[in-house]
Write a protein that holds these residues in place. Structure first.
Motif, mmCIF file in Angstrom:
data_model
loop_
_atom_site.group_PDB
_atom_site.id
_atom_site.type_symbol
_atom_site.label_atom_id
_atom_site.label_comp_id
_atom_site.label_asym_id
_atom_site.label_seq_id
_atom_site.Cartn_x
_atom_site.Cartn_y
_atom_site.Cartn_z
ATOM 1 N N PRO A 184 0.784 -1.231 0.000
ATOM 2 C CA PRO A 184 0.000 0.000 0.000
ATOM 3 C C PRO A 184 0.821 1.289 0.000
ATOM 4 C CG PRO A 184 -0.099 -1.042 2.156
ATOM 5 C CD PRO A 184 0.637 -1.984 1.243
ATOM 6 N N GLU A 185 2.038 1.244 0.531
ATOM 7 C CA GLU A 185 2.862 2.451 0.634
ATOM 8 C C GLU A 185 3.882 2.500 -0.493
ATOM 9 O OE1 GLU A 185 2.125 4.718 2.919
ATOM 10 O OE2 GLU A 185 0.580 3.383 3.728
ATOM 11 N N VAL A 186 4.133 3.696 -1.005
ATOM 12 C CA VAL A 186 5.071 3.855 -2.111
ATOM 13 C C VAL A 186 6.472 3.368 -1.728
ATOM 14 C CG1 VAL A 186 5.716 6.266 -1.641
ATOM 15 C CG2 VAL A 186 5.772 5.391 -3.980
ATOM 16 N N GLU A 187 6.856 3.537 -0.470
ATOM 17 C CA GLU A 187 8.180 3.078 -0.026
ATOM 18 C C GLU A 187 8.260 1.551 -0.045
ATOM 19 O OE1 GLU A 187 6.372 5.381 1.616
ATOM 20 O OE2 GLU A 187 7.599 7.184 1.321
ATOM 21 N N GLN A 188 7.158 0.871 0.248
ATOM 22 C CA GLN A 188 7.139 -0.595 0.166
ATOM 23 C C GLN A 188 7.322 -1.046 -1.282
ATOM 24 O OE1 GLN A 188 3.216 -0.969 2.002
ATOM 25 N NE2 GLN A 188 4.126 -2.169 3.666
ATOM 26 N N ARG A 189 6.682 -0.359 -2.182
ATOM 27 C CA ARG A 189 6.790 -0.684 -3.600
ATOM 28 C C ARG A 189 8.217 -0.457 -4.087
ATOM 29 N NH1 ARG A 189 1.173 2.320 -5.573
ATOM 30 N NH2 ARG A 189 -0.127 1.284 -4.030
ATOM 31 N N MET A 190 8.771 0.693 -3.704
ATOM 32 C CA MET A 190 10.141 1.001 -4.132
ATOM 33 C C MET A 190 11.135 0.038 -3.512
ATOM 34 S SD MET A 190 12.109 2.746 -6.069
ATOM 35 C CE MET A 190 11.102 4.121 -6.614
ATOM 36 N N ASN B 266 -4.627 1.513 -6.773
ATOM 37 C CA ASN B 266 -5.629 1.627 -5.710
ATOM 38 C C ASN B 266 -5.459 0.589 -4.605
ATOM 39 O OD1 ASN B 266 -6.941 3.787 -7.050
ATOM 40 N ND2 ASN B 266 -7.883 2.311 -8.423
ATOM 41 N N THR B 267 -5.064 -0.625 -4.969
ATOM 42 C CA THR B 267 -4.975 -1.708 -3.981
ATOM 43 C C THR B 267 -3.554 -2.021 -3.534
ATOM 44 O OG1 THR B 267 -4.767 -3.463 -5.645
ATOM 45 C CG2 THR B 267 -7.018 -2.789 -5.010
ATOM 46 N N GLY B 268 -2.557 -1.577 -4.298
ATOM 47 C CA GLY B 268 -1.169 -1.918 -3.994
ATOM 48 C C GLY B 268 -0.783 -3.312 -4.438
ATOM 49 N N GLY C 56 -7.994 -0.684 -15.093
ATOM 50 C CA GLY C 56 -7.849 -0.031 -13.801
ATOM 51 C C GLY C 56 -6.791 1.054 -13.845
ATOM 52 N N SER C 57 -6.326 1.426 -12.681
ATOM 53 C CA SER C 57 -5.316 2.468 -12.547
ATOM 54 C C SER C 57 -4.017 1.823 -12.069
ATOM 55 C CB SER C 57 -5.798 3.519 -11.544
ATOM 56 O OG SER C 57 -4.869 4.557 -11.445
ATOM 57 N N PHE C 58 -2.962 1.933 -12.882
ATOM 58 C CA PHE C 58 -1.711 1.238 -12.593
ATOM 59 C C PHE C 58 -0.536 2.200 -12.500
ATOM 60 C CE2 PHE C 58 -4.567 -1.759 -14.544
ATOM 61 C CZ PHE C 58 -4.532 -2.793 -13.635
ATOM 62 N N GLU C 59 0.424 1.786 -11.680
ATOM 63 C CA GLU C 59 1.606 2.589 -11.407
ATOM 64 C C GLU C 59 2.846 1.780 -11.747
ATOM 65 O OE1 GLU C 59 2.182 5.266 -7.754
ATOM 66 O OE2 GLU C 59 2.800 3.270 -7.101
ATOM 67 N N LEU C 60 3.767 2.409 -12.474
ATOM 68 C CA LEU C 60 5.067 1.812 -12.744
ATOM 69 C C LEU C 60 6.050 2.373 -11.724
ATOM 70 C CD1 LEU C 60 7.038 0.173 -14.548
ATOM 71 C CD2 LEU C 60 7.378 2.288 -15.853
#
Length: 194
Positions: free
Chosen positions: A27-33, A59-61, A102-106
């Motif tokens: 859920p957090e951008v730092e977790q993703r990074m 939206n969901t991570g 959906g809405s996706f983030e790279l």
């Protein structure tokens, strides 16, 4: 005449057995990074380049697809981490247009080079999150190609939000640990726009 076949791009063998709990969201951008930076480290450890990327449901991570730089072992200039993550996400969702699902983030360990920047504009991602800066990759010898000086603004004009320098120091540390082949360093950048 040569016989032309379907294009098949290899993914690393270790990728096929990579263990991660995909049911657990990020859920957090730092977790993703953090995940993406770990992918870059694992890529180096397994003979790939020092770059990692992943596509997440914004939206969901949920992790949709990971990617690593596999240019040298895969013998293809297409195999940048961002391109691999986007291609695997498209494959997983069954569409070349991610926005229709959906809405996706790279999320990428380093700002996109000219190739990855071009690819991501056509995929339908809603945002990109970057760790290290392009200058950090150039500092270790990578040639990032002719990117517009206004690439961030141009993405925003296309509806793609940009977040830079998330966990930059950790991403730079991975770049600086790389002792493998620096491909495309021989290409001349003298005629490229600054």
């Amino acid at each position: 005449m040569k016989y032309w076949r379907d294009i098949t791009l290899p993914i690393p063998e270790w990728f096929k057995t990579w263990v991660i709990d995909v049911s657990k969201p990020f859920p957090e951008v730092e977790q993703r990074m953090s995940l993406v930076i770990d992918l870059a480290r694992m890529s180096i450890k397994n003979g790939g380049g020092p770059f990692g990327a992943a596509v997440f449901n914004q939206n969901t991570g949920e992790l949709i697809a990971p990617g690593v730089n596999w240019v040298v072992p895969g013998k293809s200039s297409l195999l940048h981490a961002e391109v691999m993550a986007l291609a695997l996400a498209e494959q997983a969702l069954g569409s070349y247009e991610l926005a229709s699902h959906g809405s996706f983030e790279l999320v990428t360990s380093v700002e996109p080079c000219c190739q990855c920047l071009g690819v991501l504009m056509w995929t339908g991602v809603a945002s990109i999150v970057c760790g290290a800066r392009s200058e950090d990759a150039k500092a270790i010898g990578f040639n990032e190609g002719p990117r517009s000086l206004h690439w961030e603004r141009e993405l925003k004009q296309r509806g793609i939000s940009v977040t830079r320098e998330v966990m930059r120091s950790q991403a730079v540390e991975v770049l600086q640990s790389y002792t493998g082949e620096i491909y495309n360093s021989q290409l001349q950048a003298s005629n490229w726009p600054k």
